[in-house]
Design a protein around this motif. Structure first.
Motif, PDB file in Angstrom:
ATOM      1  N   GLY A 353       0.813  -1.379   0.006  1.00 31.06           N
ATOM      2  CA  GLY A 353       0.160  -0.075  -0.016  1.00 31.06           C
ATOM      3  C   GLY A 353       0.850   1.234  -0.096  1.00 31.06           C
ATOM      4  N   LEU A 354       2.098   1.286   0.577  1.00 34.37           N
ATOM      5  CA  LEU A 354       2.884   2.408   0.670  1.00 34.37           C
ATOM      6  C   LEU A 354       4.076   2.316  -0.347  1.00 34.37           C
ATOM      7  CD1 LEU A 354       2.919   2.940   4.351  1.00 34.37           C
ATOM      8  CD2 LEU A 354       1.938   4.518   3.002  1.00 34.37           C
ATOM      9  N   GLY A 355       4.175   1.196  -0.887  1.00 31.64           N
ATOM     10  CA  GLY A 355       5.479   0.927  -1.806  1.00 31.64           C
ATOM     11  C   GLY A 355       6.610   1.088  -1.007  1.00 31.64           C
ATOM     12  N   ALA A 356       6.562   0.296   0.293  1.00 30.44           N
ATOM     13  CA  ALA A 356       7.782   0.243   1.165  1.00 30.44           C
ATOM     14  C   ALA A 356       8.379  -0.974   0.780  1.00 30.44           C
ATOM     15  CB  ALA A 356       7.307   0.173   2.514  1.00 30.44           C
ATOM     16  N   ASP A 357       9.888  -0.843   0.955  1.00 25.89           N
ATOM     17  CA  ASP A 357      10.722  -2.075   0.717  1.00 25.89           C
ATOM     18  C   ASP A 357      10.265  -3.294   2.024  1.00 25.89           C
ATOM     19  OD1 ASP A 357      12.419  -1.043  -1.265  1.00 25.89           O
ATOM     20  OD2 ASP A 357      13.130   0.121   0.242  1.00 25.89           O
ATOM     21  N   ILE A 358       9.808  -2.638   3.004  1.00 25.36           N
ATOM     22  CA  ILE A 358       9.695  -3.731   4.141  1.00 25.36           C
ATOM     23  C   ILE A 358       8.317  -3.637   4.759  1.00 25.36           C
ATOM     24  CG2 ILE A 358      10.656  -4.635   6.168  1.00 25.36           C
ATOM     25  CD1 ILE A 358      13.238  -3.563   5.406  1.00 25.36           C
ATOM     26  N   GLY A 359       7.717  -4.443   5.047  1.00 20.65           N
ATOM     27  CA  GLY A 359       6.427  -4.455   6.041  1.00 20.65           C
ATOM     28  C   GLY A 359       6.315  -5.100   7.154  1.00 20.65           C
ATOM     29  N   LEU A 360       6.164  -4.650   8.257  1.00 19.96           N
ATOM     30  CA  LEU A 360       6.015  -5.492   9.537  1.00 19.96           C
ATOM     31  C   LEU A 360       4.738  -5.554  10.002  1.00 19.96           C
ATOM     32  CD1 LEU A 360       9.169  -4.013  11.371  1.00 19.96           C
ATOM     33  CD2 LEU A 360       9.158  -5.815   9.730  1.00 19.96           C
ATOM     34  N   SER A 361       4.335  -6.736  10.648  1.00 20.23           N
ATOM     35  CA  SER A 361       2.833  -6.720  11.245  1.00 20.23           C
ATOM     36  C   SER A 361       3.206  -7.604  12.572  1.00 20.23           C
ATOM     37  CB  SER A 361       2.119  -7.258  10.230  1.00 20.23           C
ATOM     38  OG  SER A 361       2.266  -8.656  10.328  1.00 20.23           O
ATOM     39  N   THR A 362       2.043  -7.238  13.343  1.00 20.13           N
ATOM     40  CA  THR A 362       2.185  -8.158  14.869  1.00 20.13           C
ATOM     41  C   THR A 362       0.437  -8.158  14.724  1.00 20.13           C
ATOM     42  OG1 THR A 362       2.129  -6.053  16.179  1.00 20.13           O
ATOM     43  CG2 THR A 362       4.221  -7.039  15.766  1.00 20.13           C
ATOM     44  N   THR A 363       0.263  -9.197  15.499  1.00 19.08           N
ATOM     45  CA  THR A 363      -1.245  -9.873  15.700  1.00 19.08           C
ATOM     46  C   THR A 363      -1.210 -10.807  16.801  1.00 19.08           C
ATOM     47  OG1 THR A 363      -3.525 -10.283  15.052  1.00 19.08           O
ATOM     48  CG2 THR A 363      -1.430 -11.190  14.130  1.00 19.08           C
ATOM     49  N   GLY A 364      -1.800 -10.617  17.765  1.00 22.65           N
ATOM     50  CA  GLY A 364      -1.910 -11.445  18.940  1.00 22.65           C
ATOM     51  C   GLY A 364      -2.662 -11.239  20.159  1.00 22.65           C
ATOM     52  N   VAL A 365      -2.657 -12.316  21.078  1.00 22.63           N
ATOM     53  CA  VAL A 365      -3.209 -12.167  22.297  1.00 22.63           C
ATOM     54  C   VAL A 365      -2.646 -11.526  23.638  1.00 22.63           C
ATOM     55  CG1 VAL A 365      -5.257 -13.166  23.819  1.00 22.63           C
ATOM     56  CG2 VAL A 365      -4.809 -13.933  21.573  1.00 22.63           C
ATOM     57  N   ALA A 366      -2.608 -10.464  23.770  1.00 23.38           N
ATOM     58  CA  ALA A 366      -1.639  -9.882  24.912  1.00 23.38           C
ATOM     59  C   ALA A 366      -2.140 -10.112  26.338  1.00 23.38           C
ATOM     60  CB  ALA A 366      -1.553  -8.225  24.674  1.00 23.38           C
ATOM     61  N   GLY A 367      -3.623 -10.225  26.303  1.00 24.63           N
ATOM     62  CA  GLY A 367      -4.014 -10.454  27.759  1.00 24.63           C
ATOM     63  C   GLY A 367      -4.425  -9.194  28.481  1.00 24.63           C
ATOM     64  N   PRO A 368      -4.845  -9.506  29.887  1.00 26.14           N
ATOM     65  CA  PRO A 368      -4.891 -10.764  30.440  1.00 26.14           C
ATOM     66  C   PRO A 368      -6.329 -11.720  30.022  1.00 26.14           C
ATOM     67  CG  PRO A 368      -5.751  -8.871  31.797  1.00 26.14           C
ATOM     68  CD  PRO A 368      -5.257  -8.174  30.547  1.00 26.14           C
ATOM     69  N   GLY A 369      -7.133 -11.117  29.506  1.00 26.26           N
ATOM     70  CA  GLY A 369      -8.138 -11.799  28.759  1.00 26.26           C
ATOM     71  C   GLY A 369      -7.991 -12.164  27.521  1.00 26.26           C
ATOM     72  N   GLY A 370      -9.287 -12.714  26.826  1.00 26.26           N
ATOM     73  CA  GLY A 370      -9.297 -12.860  25.601  1.00 26.26           C
ATOM     74  C   GLY A 370      -8.451 -14.295  25.119  1.00 26.26           C
ATOM     75  N   GLY A 371      -7.864 -15.083  25.888  1.00 26.43           N
ATOM     76  CA  GLY A 371      -7.359 -15.982  25.384  1.00 26.43           C
ATOM     77  C   GLY A 371      -8.252 -17.414  25.285  1.00 26.43           C
ATOM     78  N   THR A 372      -7.898 -18.447  24.676  1.00 25.20           N
ATOM     79  CA  THR A 372      -8.770 -19.558  24.413  1.00 25.20           C
ATOM     80  C   THR A 372      -7.695 -20.904  24.505  1.00 25.20           C
ATOM     81  OG1 THR A 372      -8.703 -19.605  22.158  1.00 25.20           O
ATOM     82  CG2 THR A 372     -10.370 -18.506  23.079  1.00 25.20           C
ATOM     83  N   ASP A 373      -8.251 -22.071  24.612  1.00 29.53           N
ATOM     84  CA  ASP A 373      -7.359 -23.069  24.548  1.00 29.53           C
ATOM     85  C   ASP A 373      -6.447 -23.096  23.332  1.00 29.53           C
ATOM     86  OD1 ASP A 373      -8.177 -24.201  26.881  1.00 29.53           O
ATOM     87  OD2 ASP A 373      -9.459 -25.416  26.097  1.00 29.53           O
ATOM     88  N   GLU A 374      -7.227 -22.847  22.211  1.00 20.88           N
ATOM     89  CA  GLU A 374      -6.421 -22.860  20.854  1.00 20.88           C
ATOM     90  C   GLU A 374      -5.681 -21.757  20.522  1.00 20.88           C
ATOM     91  OE1 GLU A 374      -7.789 -22.662  16.099  1.00 20.88           O
ATOM     92  OE2 GLU A 374      -9.355 -22.888  17.562  1.00 20.88           O
ATOM     93  N   LYS A 375      -6.032 -20.545  21.181  1.00 23.26           N
ATOM     94  CA  LYS A 375      -5.086 -19.374  20.967  1.00 23.26           C
ATOM     95  C   LYS A 375      -5.182 -18.700  22.490  1.00 23.26           C
ATOM     96  CE  LYS A 375      -6.474 -18.682  16.220  1.00 23.26           C
ATOM     97  NZ  LYS A 375      -7.190 -17.647  15.120  1.00 23.26           N
ATOM     98  N   PRO A 376      -3.996 -18.979  23.224  1.00 19.00           N
ATOM     99  CA  PRO A 376      -3.816 -18.684  24.369  1.00 19.00           C
ATOM    100  C   PRO A 376      -3.434 -17.230  24.740  1.00 19.00           C
ATOM    101  CG  PRO A 376      -2.063 -20.328  23.899  1.00 19.00           C
ATOM    102  CD  PRO A 376      -3.078 -20.147  23.101  1.00 19.00           C
ATOM    103  N   VAL A 377      -3.313 -16.667  25.758  1.00 15.96           N
ATOM    104  CA  VAL A 377      -2.661 -15.437  25.987  1.00 15.96           C
ATOM    105  C   VAL A 377      -1.255 -15.618  26.023  1.00 15.96           C
ATOM    106  CG1 VAL A 377      -2.204 -13.700  28.038  1.00 15.96           C
ATOM    107  CG2 VAL A 377      -4.453 -14.655  27.584  1.00 15.96           C
ATOM    108  N   GLY A 378      -0.802 -14.592  25.038  1.00 13.91           N
ATOM    109  CA  GLY A 378       0.660 -14.640  24.965  1.00 13.91           C
ATOM    110  C   GLY A 378       1.115 -15.250  23.648  1.00 13.91           C
ATOM    111  N   LEU A 379       0.159 -15.665  22.654  1.00 18.81           N
ATOM    112  CA  LEU A 379       0.191 -16.163  21.384  1.00 18.81           C
ATOM    113  C   LEU A 379       0.217 -14.968  20.456  1.00 18.81           C
ATOM    114  CD1 LEU A 379       0.238 -18.059  19.106  1.00 18.81           C
ATOM    115  CD2 LEU A 379      -2.203 -18.122  19.144  1.00 18.81           C
ATOM    116  N   VAL A 380       1.237 -14.757  19.791  1.00 22.32           N
ATOM    117  CA  VAL A 380       1.606 -13.486  18.940  1.00 22.32           C
ATOM    118  C   VAL A 380       2.139 -13.842  17.583  1.00 22.32           C
ATOM    119  CG1 VAL A 380       2.535 -11.250  18.433  1.00 22.32           C
ATOM    120  CG2 VAL A 380       1.812 -11.937  21.016  1.00 22.32           C
TER     121      VAL A 380
END
Length: 423
Positions: A353-380
Motif C-alpha cells: 500500500g505504501l510502496g515500502a521495501d519492508i512491511g512489519l506486522s504483529t497480531t496476537g493475544v496480549a491478555g490478560p483476557g481474550g485467550g482460548t485453549d486454541e489461542k492462549p494469552v501470549g500467542l503472537v
C-alpha cells in the motif's frame, strides 16, 4: 600506592520508604570503579543522628573513605555534615564564603524577600574541612579528614551531586589511584545464557585481566569485559584482544558493542536495526494490532529514521485490517485475526500500500483476557515482508500484557536484523 576502599551511605528517610529511587549510589559506584577505587558496601539510613553515627563508625572500620549523599539541606532533619563533624570531633563554624554565595543565590531566585535564617545552617563547616562549592544549589559539600580516614558529603539531588562529583570529588580522588577500570559490553541475541557460557567456558574459568562476566537480561544476554590499566590506551589494547577472542567464537550472536551505557535501560536492538535500515536505504512501514504502535515507536527512537520510516498503522479492529491493509474478510472469517494468514496479509498489505521495501506486522493475544485453549494469552504472530517474501513467526510469550507486547516488539526486530544481514 595504597589501594583505596570506599563505602557509600545514602541518607534520607524518603529512600527507606521507597518514595525516591536511589540513582546516586549507582552513579558514584560506576565513577569510583572507573577510578580504580573499590566499593564493597553500600547502605541507606534515615534522618536519624544516632543511626548515622553508627553507619560512619561501621563503615570506617572497614573502609578508608565514606561518600554520603543527602542530608545537606537547611532543615533540622538534615544532619549529615553535622554528624560527620561530630564523628571526627570537629567544631562547626560559619564558612563566610559559602554564606555569601547562599545569600546571593537566595536573592537571585527570590528578590526582595528576606533570606530564611535556617539557610545559614548550610554554611556551617569545621575549619578542618575542605568545602566543596555547589554551583547548582544552596547546599555546599565537604571533605572531612582525620587520621587517614575521610568522609565526603554530597547533596542529594542527582543534578547537584553529579556536578559536584565531576568538578571537585573526582580531581581529589585521582591522587589516590594509579590505575583505572574500563569496561566494554557485548549484547547477544539468539543464544541463551547457559549456551553462551559453554561456548566461552575456558575464558570464564581462566580470568586474570581483563575479567569477563555474563548477565542474563530479558530475551538477551550481556557480557561485560573489564580491564584494569594505567591509561585508556592500555585498557583499549586489553579489551580489543579479549573482544576479538570472544567474537571469534560467538560473534554471529553479537548485535551491539559499546561502553557501560549498554548495560542500563532498554535493549539497543532498535538502534542496530534502524541504523541498518538507514545505511541500506530500505524504506519500512508497520501494521500493528496487539502491540498498538510499539514497533513504530521503538524504531522512531532512532535519530535519522525519518529517511526510511514511511508510516505506522495501528489496525486493532478487523474492520481496520480490511479497510486499511486489504486483509481479506475471508481470511479473518476462516482463520481469525490472530493467525499466520492474517499476519502475512497485514505485512504485505502495508508494504504494498505504501510502496515500502519492508512491511512489519504483529497480531496476537496480549491478555490478560481474550485467550482460548486454541489461542492462549501470549500467542503472537509477527510477520516481515521483504523482497517479495514474507516470513511469519509464531510466538508464545509469558508475562503480563506489557511484557507480551514488549517481547513481541523485540522479537520482530531481532528477526528483521537477521533478514537484513542476509540481504
Amino acid at each position: 600506592m595504597k589501594y583505596l576502599r570506599a563505602e557509600l551511605i545514602s541518607v534520607g528517610t524518603e529512600l527507606l520508604l521507597g518514595d525516591i529511587v536511589n540513582t546516586n549510589a549507582q552513579y558514584i559506584s560506576k565513577e569510583l570503579a572507573a577510578l580504580g577505587i573499590g566499593v564493597f558496601h553500600q547502605s541507606t539510613v534515615g534522618d536519624n543522628p544516632q543511626r548515622l553515627l553508627e553507619c560512619f563508625d561501621e563503615a570506617l572500620k572497614r573502609s578508608d573513605l565514606v561518600i554520603t549523599t543527602g542530608g545537606l539541606g537547611p532543615t533540622k532533619d538534615d544532619l549529615t555534615k553535622e554528624m560527620a563533624a561530630e564523628y571526627f570531633g570537629q567544631e562547626m563554624v560559619l564558612h563566610e564564603e559559602s554564606w555569601e554565595y547562599i545569600k546571593e543565590r537566595c536573592m537571585k531566585f527570590a528578590p526582595g524577600k528576606p533570606i530564611p535564617e535556617n539557610n545559614k545552617k548550610q554554611a556551617m563547616f569545621p575549619v578542618e574541612a575542605t568545602v566543596l562549592k555547589n554551583n547548582n544549589g544552596t547546599a555546599p559539600g565537604a571533605i572531612f579528614e582525620k587520621d587517614g580516614k575521610r568522609i565526603i558529603v554530597l547533596p542529594g539531588p542527582p543534578w547537584e551531586m553529579k556536578a559536584m562529583f565531576n568538578e571537585s570529588v573526582r580531581p581529589f580522588l585521582q591522587q589516590f589511584t594509579d590505575s583505572m577500570l574500563v569496561s566494554r559490553v557485548l549484547r547477544f541475541n539468539g543464544i541463551g545464557e547457559s549456551a553462551l557460557e559453554l561456548e566461552i567456558e575456558d575464558i570464564l574459568d581462566n580470568q586474570t585481566n581483563p575479567t569477563v562476566a555474563l548477565y542474563a537480561k530479558e530475551m538477551e544476554v550481556l557480557i561485560r569485559i573489564t580491564a584494569k590499566a594505567k591509561d585508556d590506551e592500555e585498557a583499549k589494547e586489553l579489551l580489543d584482544a579479549k573482544v576479538a577472542e570472544i567474537r571469534e567464537r560467538v560473534g554471529k550472536y553479537i548485535y551491539a558493542e559499546g561502553g557501560e551505557e549498554l548495560v542500563d535501560g532498554d535493549s539497543k536492538i532498535e538502534e542496530t536495526v534502524a541504523k541498518m535500515l538507514v545505511e541500506k536505504g530500505l524504506t519500512i512501514a508497520t501494521a500493528e494490532s496487539c502491540t498498538g504502535g510499539l514497533v513504530a515507536g521503538t524504531l522512531i527512537n532512532y535519530p535519522g529514521i525519518s529517511d526510511v520510516f514511511l508510516e505506522g498503522c495501528v489496525t486493532y479492529s478487523n474492520a481496520a485490517k480490511v479497510k486499511r491493509l486489504g486483509v481479506s474478510e475471508e481470511t479473518l472469517e476462516n482463520y481469525g485475526a490472530v493467525s499466520p494468514q492474517t499476519a502475512t496479509e497485514m505485512a504485505e498489505g502495508i508494504r504494498k500500500g505504501l510502496g515500502a521495501d519492508i512491511g512489519l506486522s504483529t497480531t496476537g493475544v496480549a491478555g490478560p483476557g481474550g485467550g482460548t485453549d486454541e489461542k492462549p494469552v501470549g500467542l503472537v504472530y509477527t510477520a516481515i515482508s521483504i523482497n517479495g517474501e514474507t516470513k511469519v513467526r509464531k510466538n508464545n510469550f509469558r508475562g503480563d500484557r506489557q511484557k507480551v507486547r514488549r517481547r513481541a516488539v523485540r522479537q520482530i526486530l531481532i528477526d528483521l536484523k537477521s533478514m537484513l544481514e542476509e540481504l
